[in-house]
Write a protein that holds these residues in place. Structure first.
Motif, PDB file in Angstrom:
ATOM      1  N   ALA A 184     105.459 -72.658 -96.924  1.00  0.00           N
ATOM      2  CA  ALA A 184     105.461 -72.975 -95.576  1.00  0.00           C
ATOM      3  C   ALA A 184     105.363 -71.580 -94.812  1.00  0.00           C
ATOM      4  CB  ALA A 184     106.711 -73.408 -95.071  1.00  0.00           C
ATOM      5  N   ILE A 185     105.945 -70.403 -95.383  1.00  0.00           N
ATOM      6  CA  ILE A 185     105.748 -69.035 -94.971  1.00  0.00           C
ATOM      7  C   ILE A 185     104.479 -68.695 -94.674  1.00  0.00           C
ATOM      8  CG2 ILE A 185     106.121 -67.879 -97.168  1.00  0.00           C
ATOM      9  CD1 ILE A 185     107.980 -65.728 -95.705  1.00  0.00           C
ATOM     10  N   ALA A 186     103.388 -68.804 -95.768  1.00  0.00           N
ATOM     11  CA  ALA A 186     102.163 -68.557 -95.569  1.00  0.00           C
ATOM     12  C   ALA A 186     101.577 -69.418 -94.553  1.00  0.00           C
ATOM     13  CB  ALA A 186     101.444 -68.771 -97.075  1.00  0.00           C
ATOM     14  N   ILE A 187     101.721 -70.856 -94.505  1.00  0.00           N
ATOM     15  CA  ILE A 187     100.987 -71.551 -93.476  1.00  0.00           C
ATOM     16  C   ILE A 187     101.456 -70.972 -92.095  1.00  0.00           C
ATOM     17  CG2 ILE A 187     101.080 -73.606 -92.495  1.00  0.00           C
ATOM     18  CD1 ILE A 187     101.461 -74.881 -95.504  1.00  0.00           C
ATOM     19  N   ASP A 188     102.649 -70.555 -91.856  1.00  0.00           N
ATOM     20  CA  ASP A 188     103.173 -70.113 -90.704  1.00  0.00           C
ATOM     21  C   ASP A 188     102.654 -68.655 -90.288  1.00  0.00           C
ATOM     22  OD1 ASP A 188     104.713 -70.024 -88.334  1.00  0.00           O
ATOM     23  OD2 ASP A 188     105.815 -68.507 -89.291  1.00  0.00           O
ATOM     24  N   TYR A 189     102.683 -67.800 -91.380  1.00  0.00           N
ATOM     25  CA  TYR A 189     102.333 -66.396 -91.205  1.00  0.00           C
ATOM     26  C   TYR A 189     100.619 -66.085 -91.119  1.00  0.00           C
ATOM     27  CZ  TYR A 189     101.283 -61.375 -91.580  1.00  0.00           C
ATOM     28  OH  TYR A 189     101.151 -60.117 -91.463  1.00  0.00           O
ATOM     29  N   TRP A 190      99.900 -67.135 -91.670  1.00  0.00           N
ATOM     30  CA  TRP A 190      98.094 -66.884 -91.339  1.00  0.00           C
ATOM     31  C   TRP A 190      97.677 -68.066 -90.648  1.00  0.00           C
ATOM     32  CZ3 TRP A 190     100.073 -65.629 -96.442  1.00  0.00           C
ATOM     33  CH2 TRP A 190      99.977 -63.909 -96.642  1.00  0.00           C
ATOM     34  N   ARG A 191      98.522 -68.683 -89.968  1.00  0.00           N
ATOM     35  CA  ARG A 191      98.243 -70.150 -89.304  1.00  0.00           C
ATOM     36  C   ARG A 191      97.337 -70.971 -89.886  1.00  0.00           C
ATOM     37  NH1 ARG A 191      97.746 -66.597 -83.409  1.00  0.00           N
ATOM     38  NH2 ARG A 191     100.092 -66.103 -83.382  1.00  0.00           N
ATOM     39  N   LEU A 192      97.700 -71.081 -91.009  1.00  0.00           N
ATOM     40  CA  LEU A 192      96.707 -72.048 -92.058  1.00  0.00           C
ATOM     41  C   LEU A 192      96.980 -73.355 -91.638  1.00  0.00           C
ATOM     42  CD1 LEU A 192      97.595 -70.384 -95.507  1.00  0.00           C
ATOM     43  CD2 LEU A 192      95.300 -70.081 -94.032  1.00  0.00           C
ATOM     44  N   PRO A 193      95.760 -74.464 -91.865  1.00  0.00           N
ATOM     45  CA  PRO A 193      95.963 -75.817 -91.729  1.00  0.00           C
ATOM     46  C   PRO A 193      97.281 -76.352 -92.540  1.00  0.00           C
ATOM     47  CG  PRO A 193      94.210 -75.508 -92.823  1.00  0.00           C
ATOM     48  CD  PRO A 193      94.572 -74.114 -92.455  1.00  0.00           C
ATOM     49  N   ALA A 194      97.863 -77.403 -92.084  1.00  0.00           N
ATOM     50  CA  ALA A 194      98.911 -78.169 -92.910  1.00  0.00           C
ATOM     51  C   ALA A 194      98.552 -78.285 -94.223  1.00  0.00           C
ATOM     52  CB  ALA A 194      99.355 -79.494 -91.951  1.00  0.00           C
ATOM     53  N   GLY A 195      97.402 -78.725 -94.428  1.00  0.00           N
ATOM     54  CA  GLY A 195      96.953 -79.045 -96.061  1.00  0.00           C
ATOM     55  C   GLY A 195      96.751 -77.905 -96.911  1.00  0.00           C
ATOM     56  N   ALA A 196      96.945 -76.578 -96.320  1.00  0.00           N
ATOM     57  CA  ALA A 196      96.335 -75.487 -96.968  1.00  0.00           C
ATOM     58  C   ALA A 196      96.959 -75.661 -98.438  1.00  0.00           C
ATOM     59  CB  ALA A 196      96.875 -74.334 -96.179  1.00  0.00           C
ATOM     60  N   THR A 197      96.085 -74.628 -99.278  1.00  0.00           N
ATOM     61  CA  THR A 197      96.790 -74.597-100.756  1.00  0.00           C
ATOM     62  C   THR A 197      96.738 -73.173-101.303  1.00  0.00           C
ATOM     63  OG1 THR A 197      94.474 -74.374-101.522  1.00  0.00           O
ATOM     64  CG2 THR A 197      95.233 -76.722-101.342  1.00  0.00           C
TER      65      THR A 197
END
Length: 185
Positions: free
Chosen positions: A130-143
């Motif tokens: 979650a920290i990576a999704i938030d920081y880089w503004r990745l889509p919810a399904g990011a891997t």
């Protein structure tokens, strides 16, 4: 020691990588205060680099779930590297930035190998923390693959900034010119 444990290897790389921007930014800040002059934006650039590297570390702490002795190793490595880099930067900012440029090149190589092992199925392509999704503004399904791609791009930018800092310092410009900023998020 961590040749194929890429999560822990990345964590160790980021422990070291988070130091130069903070040390350089701090020393430039103090020099700016002593000389009553602007830094040309370099303090901000280096502190943003330090923060970005810290976020890489926090992300890979989530991925690697390090053991207690690996966490202790992080503290030891960081303590030794901080002091060594501080002294190196005092002696020669040009050399210090050049060394960081080369360390970033090694990081790019390591993340390329990490990515290759993910793509080859040797490392499970787990959901991104979650920290990576938030920081880089990745889509919810990011891997994890998406995270490694983003981190590798950040490292390439840090490499270029540090080689540039070494080049302009060498030319006597003393970091008055600021590179184009990288939007981290």
């Amino acid at each position: 020691m961590m040749q194929r444990r890429y999560g822990c290897r990345a964590m160790m790389l980021e422990t070291v990588a988070a130091v130069p921007g903070m040390v350089g930014g701090m020393l430039l800040h103090l020099r700016s205060l002593r000389r009553f002059e602007h830094s040309g934006g370099w303090i901000r650039v280096l502190l943003e680099e330090a923060e970005n590297e810290r976020m890489h570390l926090m992300t890979f702490m989530e991925v690697a779930q390090p053991r207690w002795y690996e966490r202790a190793l992080v503290l030891a490595v960081q303590g030794v590297f901080f002091n060594a880099y501080f002294l190196a930067y005092l002696a020669s900012p040009k050399l210090a930035h050049r060394v960081v440029g080369y360390l970033e090149e090694e990081a790019i190589h390591s993340y390329t190998e990490y990515l290759k092992d993910i793509e080859d199925g040797k490392i499970e392509n787990v959901p991104a923390p979650a920290i990576a999704i938030d920081y880089w503004r990745l889509p919810a399904g990011a891997t994890l693959k998406d995270v490694v791609v983003m981190v590798r791009a950040d490292e390439a930018h840090h490499r270029d900034v540090n080689h540039y800092a070494s080049d302009i310092h060498y030319q006597g410009l003393e970091l008055k010119e600021t590179p184009a900023p990288l939007e981290y998020h």
